[in-house]
Motif scaffolding. Structure first.
Motif, PDB file in Angstrom:
ATOM      1  N   TRP A  51     -59.402 -39.500  41.088  1.00 27.01           N
ATOM      2  CA  TRP A  51     -59.648 -37.977  40.328  1.00 27.01           C
ATOM      3  C   TRP A  51     -59.730 -38.285  38.909  1.00 27.01           C
ATOM      4  O   TRP A  51     -59.783 -37.312  38.381  1.00 27.01           O
ATOM      5  CB  TRP A  51     -57.739 -37.555  41.002  1.00 27.01           C
ATOM      6  CG  TRP A  51     -57.304 -35.902  40.628  1.00 27.01           C
ATOM      7  CD1 TRP A  51     -57.860 -35.299  40.090  1.00 27.01           C
ATOM      8  CD2 TRP A  51     -55.725 -36.392  39.373  1.00 27.01           C
ATOM      9  NE1 TRP A  51     -57.545 -33.847  39.236  1.00 27.01           N
ATOM     10  CE2 TRP A  51     -56.153 -34.918  38.916  1.00 27.01           C
ATOM     11  CE3 TRP A  51     -55.396 -37.547  39.046  1.00 27.01           C
ATOM     12  CZ2 TRP A  51     -54.947 -34.382  38.239  1.00 27.01           C
ATOM     13  CZ3 TRP A  51     -53.707 -36.501  38.538  1.00 27.01           C
ATOM     14  CH2 TRP A  51     -53.762 -34.821  38.032  1.00 27.01           C
ATOM     15  N   ILE A  52     -58.683 -39.378  38.442  1.00 25.64           N
ATOM     16  CA  ILE A  52     -58.214 -39.579  37.011  1.00 25.64           C
ATOM     17  C   ILE A  52     -60.055 -39.761  36.289  1.00 25.64           C
ATOM     18  O   ILE A  52     -60.263 -39.110  35.051  1.00 25.64           O
ATOM     19  CB  ILE A  52     -58.016 -41.372  36.369  1.00 25.64           C
ATOM     20  CG1 ILE A  52     -56.107 -41.222  37.015  1.00 25.64           C
ATOM     21  CG2 ILE A  52     -58.301 -41.301  35.212  1.00 25.64           C
ATOM     22  CD1 ILE A  52     -55.881 -39.748  36.574  1.00 25.64           C
ATOM     23  N   LEU A  53     -60.336 -40.495  36.993  1.00 20.86           N
ATOM     24  CA  LEU A  53     -62.439 -40.294  36.129  1.00 20.86           C
ATOM     25  C   LEU A  53     -62.609 -39.078  37.127  1.00 20.86           C
ATOM     26  O   LEU A  53     -63.645 -38.756  35.711  1.00 20.86           O
ATOM     27  CB  LEU A  53     -62.839 -41.545  37.216  1.00 20.86           C
ATOM     28  CG  LEU A  53     -62.541 -42.723  37.872  1.00 20.86           C
ATOM     29  CD1 LEU A  53     -63.374 -43.777  38.232  1.00 20.86           C
ATOM     30  CD2 LEU A  53     -62.507 -43.419  35.626  1.00 20.86           C
ATOM     31  N   ILE A  92     -61.266 -36.582  36.166  1.00 17.72           N
ATOM     32  CA  ILE A  92     -60.831 -35.639  34.829  1.00 17.72           C
ATOM     33  C   ILE A  92     -61.727 -36.079  33.478  1.00 17.72           C
ATOM     34  O   ILE A  92     -62.713 -35.467  32.747  1.00 17.72           O
ATOM     35  CB  ILE A  92     -59.531 -35.860  34.676  1.00 17.72           C
ATOM     36  CG1 ILE A  92     -58.895 -35.790  35.817  1.00 17.72           C
ATOM     37  CG2 ILE A  92     -59.276 -35.311  33.040  1.00 17.72           C
ATOM     38  CD1 ILE A  92     -57.327 -35.392  35.724  1.00 17.72           C
ATOM     39  N   HIS A  93     -62.265 -37.325  33.713  1.00 19.30           N
ATOM     40  CA  HIS A  93     -62.704 -37.652  32.789  1.00 19.30           C
ATOM     41  C   HIS A  93     -64.211 -37.353  32.464  1.00 19.30           C
ATOM     42  O   HIS A  93     -65.163 -37.312  31.349  1.00 19.30           O
ATOM     43  CB  HIS A  93     -62.556 -39.356  32.168  1.00 19.30           C
ATOM     44  CG  HIS A  93     -61.473 -40.124  31.977  1.00 19.30           C
ATOM     45  ND1 HIS A  93     -60.309 -40.184  32.040  1.00 19.30           N
ATOM     46  CD2 HIS A  93     -61.427 -40.782  30.501  1.00 19.30           C
ATOM     47  CE1 HIS A  93     -59.635 -40.855  31.509  1.00 19.30           C
ATOM     48  NE2 HIS A  93     -60.383 -40.660  30.459  1.00 19.30           N
ATOM     49  N   SER A  94     -64.857 -37.374  33.488  1.00 20.05           N
ATOM     50  CA  SER A  94     -66.413 -37.304  33.909  1.00 20.05           C
ATOM     51  C   SER A  94     -66.812 -35.393  33.693  1.00 20.05           C
ATOM     52  O   SER A  94     -67.774 -35.156  32.559  1.00 20.05           O
ATOM     53  CB  SER A  94     -66.726 -37.167  35.319  1.00 20.05           C
ATOM     54  OG  SER A  94     -67.641 -36.536  34.898  1.00 20.05           O
ATOM     55  N   SER A  95     -65.746 -34.579  34.055  1.00 17.77           N
ATOM     56  CA  SER A  95     -65.881 -32.829  33.435  1.00 17.77           C
ATOM     57  C   SER A  95     -65.219 -32.511  32.197  1.00 17.77           C
ATOM     58  O   SER A  95     -65.368 -31.675  32.080  1.00 17.77           O
ATOM     59  CB  SER A  95     -65.335 -32.639  35.015  1.00 17.77           C
ATOM     60  OG  SER A  95     -63.489 -32.569  35.235  1.00 17.77           O
ATOM     61  N   GLY A  96     -64.059 -33.518  31.881  1.00 16.72           N
ATOM     62  CA  GLY A  96     -62.970 -32.502  30.711  1.00 16.72           C
ATOM     63  C   GLY A  96     -62.238 -32.127  30.987  1.00 16.72           C
ATOM     64  O   GLY A  96     -61.471 -30.823  30.168  1.00 16.72           O
ATOM     65  N   GLU A  97     -61.891 -31.103  31.668  1.00 19.54           N
ATOM     66  CA  GLU A  97     -60.983 -30.801  33.004  1.00 19.54           C
ATOM     67  C   GLU A  97     -60.809 -31.300  33.444  1.00 19.54           C
ATOM     68  O   GLU A  97     -60.437 -32.444  34.711  1.00 19.54           O
ATOM     69  CB  GLU A  97     -61.371 -29.227  33.478  1.00 19.54           C
ATOM     70  CG  GLU A  97     -62.507 -28.771  32.400  1.00 19.54           C
ATOM     71  CD  GLU A  97     -64.051 -27.391  32.427  1.00 19.54           C
ATOM     72  OE1 GLU A  97     -63.408 -27.684  34.292  1.00 19.54           O
ATOM     73  OE2 GLU A  97     -64.315 -26.724  32.273  1.00 19.54           O
ATOM     74  N   ILE A  98     -59.016 -30.619  33.865  1.00 20.45           N
ATOM     75  CA  ILE A  98     -58.118 -31.126  34.723  1.00 20.45           C
ATOM     76  C   ILE A  98     -58.121 -30.036  36.318  1.00 20.45           C
ATOM     77  O   ILE A  98     -58.134 -28.699  36.155  1.00 20.45           O
ATOM     78  CB  ILE A  98     -56.671 -30.623  34.459  1.00 20.45           C
ATOM     79  CG1 ILE A  98     -56.313 -32.242  33.272  1.00 20.45           C
ATOM     80  CG2 ILE A  98     -55.179 -31.460  35.544  1.00 20.45           C
ATOM     81  CD1 ILE A  98     -55.217 -32.331  33.105  1.00 20.45           C
ATOM     82  N   HIS A  99     -58.751 -30.585  37.418  1.00 19.68           N
ATOM     83  CA  HIS A  99     -58.562 -29.780  38.369  1.00 19.68           C
ATOM     84  C   HIS A  99     -57.678 -30.823  39.441  1.00 19.68           C
ATOM     85  O   HIS A  99     -57.890 -31.659  39.897  1.00 19.68           O
ATOM     86  CB  HIS A  99     -60.024 -29.893  39.501  1.00 19.68           C
ATOM     87  CG  HIS A  99     -60.598 -28.769  38.334  1.00 19.68           C
ATOM     88  ND1 HIS A  99     -60.455 -27.481  38.705  1.00 19.68           N
ATOM     89  CD2 HIS A  99     -61.248 -28.701  37.341  1.00 19.68           C
ATOM     90  CE1 HIS A  99     -61.336 -26.774  37.718  1.00 19.68           C
ATOM     91  NE2 HIS A  99     -62.329 -27.423  36.675  1.00 19.68           N
ATOM     92  N   VAL A 100     -56.822 -30.217  39.837  1.00 24.35           N
ATOM     93  CA  VAL A 100     -55.700 -30.987  40.526  1.00 24.35           C
ATOM     94  C   VAL A 100     -55.847 -30.454  42.305  1.00 24.35           C
ATOM     95  O   VAL A 100     -56.111 -29.277  43.185  1.00 24.35           O
ATOM     96  CB  VAL A 100     -54.217 -30.231  40.487  1.00 24.35           C
ATOM     97  CG1 VAL A 100     -53.273 -31.326  41.191  1.00 24.35           C
ATOM     98  CG2 VAL A 100     -54.607 -30.469  39.302  1.00 24.35           C
TER      99      VAL A 100
END
Length: 476
Positions: free
Chosen positions: A62-64, A66-74
């Motif tokens: 999930w952390i990767l 976030i780095h790929s999209s630049g947005e936080i989706h839970v």
């Protein structure tokens, strides 16, 4: 990262699970812990050319993302508390998308933490925080431990249920006897000598015409009609404040059965209070508890009331008026004893926590009521200024506005002009809307706390139990 090739692949070892990503993916989110990695970092292993972290592989994927999209989706399956911990560890600072606000923030552990400390707060309020296993003397230790467990957790043992039932019975009996003691039907006329003392204290002489010979007039003191005659016959004594209620306490006393019941019940409650004080580890915390203070004050007030029952002349002294009022207020604090027993029920604690969490909204409600009561009250006074028999001053009109907004409506003051009717209708509708909003918030908080309480009660605590050595494993 200072790499020459933006497309260079970087390998991560997360508890044995290998993850491979590109440098551009990590540089897509700056600043973060991963974006600052170099081959000189302590996590880098030269032998395998990878970065090792002792973290959960599921969350690292999930952390990767976030780095790929630049947005936080839970994801919906993820624990919100753990997700926040991972974001803090990897030092990720970016905007959480609105679609995931509810998943990430609604299930915050603030309420759960409050539920976890609820028992400790309740025990500390009793002044019995952490019960030590060792006490003064081996004989008293088991007894004190049983009493402490019975008071702290009344529904977890048979002894606790017995103590709780006895305390509840004594409390309800005390409240019931108090209600009966102020009723004329349960009081008996004092002796002729006591009433003679009252009238002599008022300056009457036994040869005056107004001096009532009560013994000759009354044969049956239990007759309520004859008691009322005594009250009416003694109407000339005292000042205006010496009304029928004060005369009742001065000319009568509690029925003997009721008097002995009061003494026995309050005596047992005094013993119960002393026992709770003795077994409390923190005596100061125990005495600082408001409910325990009310218990002590009600016991002291009871002693004064018993003494006043034997001194009827005290009731006809005008100087004793404020003392009687204060003593009566303190004497009624015995009704608060039921709250102390109610706090033994978890649902009552949940209600208190819900009120505490809604304290800010309740304060805002009080401020709004004060402001709009003054506003509508001042307007009503101006609208009814030409009416002679309504709203003599602004304070009365503000009182009317407050009663109308709370939908109580005593009817002592009301408008009599068309414009007053219109303003009264607006005030009522505005009050209903104003009350509805905090009630909804209170009910929501209570439902949330109660839901957490039910989850907490169903949760299982797993404890590791060391395995015993088997016989065939023993060395010969």
């Amino acid at each position: 990262m200072n790499y020459n090739n933006m497309d260079e692949k970087i390998k991560f070892n997360i508890r044995g699970t290998t993850f491979v990503t590109r440098r551009s993916t990590l540089d897509n989110l700056i600043p973060s812990r991963l974006s600052r990695l170099t081959k000189e970092s302590s996590e880098y292993e030269k032998n395998t050319d990878e970065y090792f972290y002792d973290r959960s592989p599921s969350f690292f994927n999930w952390i990767l993302d976030i780095h790929s999209s630049g947005e936080i989706h839970v994801p919906s399956w993820m624990c919100s508390v753990r997700a926040l911990q991972e974001l803090e560890f990897w030092e990720i600072s970016c905007k959480v998308q609105p679609c995931c606000w509810k998943t990430l923030y609604e299930n915050d552990n603030g309420i759960l933490e409050s539920m976890m400390v609820m028992d400790n707060d309740e025990i500390a309020s009793r002044g019995s925080e952490v019960w030590p296993e060792k006490t003064h003397g081996r004989v008293c230790s088991p007894v004190i431990k049983v009493l402490r467990d019975a008071y702290d957790h009344p529904f977890k043992s048979r002894t606790g249920k017995v103590f709780f039932s006895l305390a509840l019975m004594l409390t309800l009996t005390s409240i019931f006897t108090y209600a009966l003691s102020v009723h004329s039907f349960t009081r008996v006329i004092r002796s002729d000598a006591e009433i003679r003392q009252i009238y002599l204290s008022l300056g009457y002489s036994m040869y005056d015409e107004d001096y009532p010979n009560l013994v000759n007039e009354l044969d049956d003191t239990s007759n309520e009609t004859q008691y009322d005659d005594v009250i009416s016959n003694s109407g000339g004594c005292g000042d205006e404040w010496f009304n029928a209620k004060v005369k009742m306490f001065g000319l009568t006393r509690m029925h003997p059965v009721l008097w002995y019941t009061e003494v026995i019940v309050n005596g047992l409650l005094l013993i119960e209070f002393i026992v709770r004080l003795l077994i409390a580890r923190g005596k100061f915390c125990f005495l600082r508890n408001p409910l325990n203070v009310c218990d002590l004050m009600s016991i002291i007030a009871f002693v004064f009331v018993i003494c006043l029952e034997e001194n009827p002349a005290f009731f006809i002294n005008e100087r004793s008026k404020p003392i009687l009022m204060i003593l009566g207020i303190i004497y009624t604090t015995r009704t608060l004893r039921i709250l102390r027993l109610a706090f033994a029920v978890d649902e009552m604690k949940i209600l208190v926590y819900s009120l505490k969490s809604s304290l800010r909204m309740l304060s805002l409600l009080l401020i709004c009521f004060a402001v709009f009561s003054i506003l509508f009250g001042s307007l009503m006074y101006s609208f009814e200024i030409f009416s002679n028999d309504t709203f003599e001053n602004v304070f009365i009109s503000v009182w009317w506005a407050l009663i109308t907004m709370t939908t109580v409506g005593y009817g002592d003051e009301y408008p009599k002009t068309p414009q007053g009717y219109v303003l009264g209708s607006i005030t009522t509708m505005f009050g209903v809307v104003l009350i509805a909003m905090p009630i909804a918030i209170l009910s929501t908080n209570f439902a949330t706390y109660y839901g957490c309480y039910k989850l907490k009660s169903k949760a299982k605590v797993y404890k590791h139990t060391p395995c015993k050595k088997r016989d065939h494993c023993k060395a010969t």
